[in-house]
Design an enzyme around this catalytic site. Sequence first.
Site, short mmCIF file in Angstrom:
data_model
loop_
_atom_site.label_atom_id
_atom_site.label_comp_id
_atom_site.label_asym_id
_atom_site.label_seq_id
_atom_site.Cartn_x
_atom_site.Cartn_y
_atom_site.Cartn_z
N ASN A 123 -0.51 -23.43 48.38
CA ASN A 123 -1.24 -22.43 47.59
C ASN A 123 -0.29 -21.90 46.51
O ASN A 123 0.62 -21.13 46.80
CB ASN A 123 -1.69 -21.32 48.55
CG ASN A 123 -2.49 -20.25 47.86
OD1 ASN A 123 -2.62 -20.24 46.64
ND2 ASN A 123 -3.02 -19.33 48.64
N ARG B 252 -5.06 -25.32 47.21
CA ARG B 252 -6.03 -24.30 46.81
C ARG B 252 -6.21 -24.36 45.29
O ARG B 252 -5.22 -24.37 44.55
CB ARG B 252 -5.50 -22.92 47.18
CG ARG B 252 -6.45 -21.85 46.74
CD ARG B 252 -5.90 -20.50 46.98
NE ARG B 252 -6.91 -19.50 46.68
CZ ARG B 252 -6.65 -18.22 46.64
NH1 ARG B 252 -5.44 -17.78 46.89
NH2 ARG B 252 -7.60 -17.36 46.35
N HIS C 113 -12.91 -15.95 46.43
CA HIS C 113 -12.62 -15.73 47.86
C HIS C 113 -13.53 -16.57 48.76
O HIS C 113 -13.78 -16.20 49.91
CB HIS C 113 -12.84 -14.25 48.27
CG HIS C 113 -11.82 -13.29 47.76
ND1 HIS C 113 -12.15 -12.01 47.42
CD2 HIS C 113 -10.49 -13.40 47.56
CE1 HIS C 113 -11.07 -11.37 47.01
NE2 HIS C 113 -10.04 -12.20 47.08
N ARG D 150 -7.73 -3.38 40.25
CA ARG D 150 -8.84 -3.78 39.37
C ARG D 150 -10.00 -2.79 39.50
O ARG D 150 -10.30 -2.32 40.58
CB ARG D 150 -9.34 -5.19 39.74
CG ARG D 150 -8.46 -6.28 39.23
CD ARG D 150 -8.88 -7.63 39.75
NE ARG D 150 -7.91 -8.16 40.69
CZ ARG D 150 -8.12 -9.18 41.50
NH1 ARG D 150 -9.27 -9.82 41.49
NH2 ARG D 150 -7.17 -9.60 42.31
N GLU E 92 -7.34 -18.17 55.16
CA GLU E 92 -7.78 -19.11 54.12
C GLU E 92 -7.05 -20.44 54.22
O GLU E 92 -7.62 -21.50 53.97
CB GLU E 92 -7.55 -18.47 52.74
CG GLU E 92 -8.55 -17.36 52.46
CD GLU E 92 -8.08 -16.37 51.42
OE1 GLU E 92 -7.09 -15.64 51.70
OE2 GLU E 92 -8.68 -16.30 50.35
#
Length: 400
Positions: A10, A93, A182, A243, A386
């Site tokens: 990743n 990923r 996600h 964010r 993940e």
Amino acid sequence: MNNKKILVINCGSSSLKYQLFLMPEGINLVKGLIERIGQKDSTIKQEHKDKTIEKKVQVKDHNQAVKVMLEAILNPKDGILKNIKDIDSVAHRVVHGGEKYSEPVIITNEVVNDIENFADLAPLHNPVNLEGIKAAMEQIQSIKHTATFDTSFHQSIPEYAYMYAIPHELYEKFRIRRYGFHGSSHSYVANKALSYCKRAKENTNLITCHLGNGCSITAIAFGKSVDTSMGFTPLEGLVMGTRSGDIDPAIIHYLLDKGYTDKEVIDMLNKKSGLLGVSGLSNDVRDIEKAAKEGNKQAQLALDCFAYRIKKYIGAYSAVMVKVDILVFTGGIGQNSIYMRELIANNLFNIGIHFDKDKNKLIGNHIGIISTDYSPVTVIVIPTDEEKKMAEDSYTLLFQ
Ligand code: ADP
């Protein structure tokens, strides 16, 4: 059983995370992180069983990071494998798969070109994902590499939910639409929740809340994503660490008019907003909870804004799915913050969520149910993984 060792990679802008899994059991054999790639003080940390190595290394780019990772995995003293040929496949990923990829794929030249083309939609992520892929394909040859896209799980969202109400030609020309992110996390925790609750995907509707540094919430029916809060980019939706999530787009024009530059405004929305922006303190819920307990009003406001936005989305997704069976909390905040889970899910009786405060405290950061026994909606904490999902994807594609 057909045991395989799958290396998961990743790549972030200045980091490379890796894990080696023994599949199909999903046993983690080694886990590592190379940080500050391209800077003077790069480091590698690798853990397996009770052995941890942590040292400074020279890593000028992702190509060299792959080399450093392989040296660490194959190191005769602290490593885990004797031979590079012991790796059966590599799972990568990739953030953006555009509208083309709704499933994980084996990486071919065509896939590489597509990832490059989608860089326009994810300029911070796809190019660096691709650097990692190219370096790994060059250094780990004669096995197959696979890609799992963050966006692919959400390709099942219906047109009326992914289309923005702006001139249609913008979709036709630039593919401006909701993509969602996600995806690996939402689909992983949904599947885990279904098996934990012994339910079939065909008759179960779920809402999954991934609350980490980035936060998103997804509505899942028949095992498929039917709506999600992140949009064209990961900036839309929930309040996040730094964010803003949803805002009135006219604010941007207003700030530009007031003399802020483009870059300043985008930076502000991505890096200086959310929990950090409202609290004025930190993007970390732990710091904010502590400050709020000590009486800091802005810290409390940040927590309240964060929870309120999630409540609104839970309400909206309950309405569009008609009934909800399972609500899942995951991600660093969802998995660890007892306080935040209570702030979000308490007092949602009107949509069938009967939260159990005592169970919530008892579960802490473990897997388990935090709603009452008679609650129409089962609320559950599921740690996400993940990387394991990517290893599962690679195994399913290549060896099943
Ligand atoms: P990422 O999105 O980078 O993978 P994580 O899912 O690890 O991030 O989530 C990181 C966030 O989790 C931290 O910023 C912090 O706000 C939150 N967090 C971690 N541990 C706790 C805790 N014990 N209590 C409250 N929040 C926590």
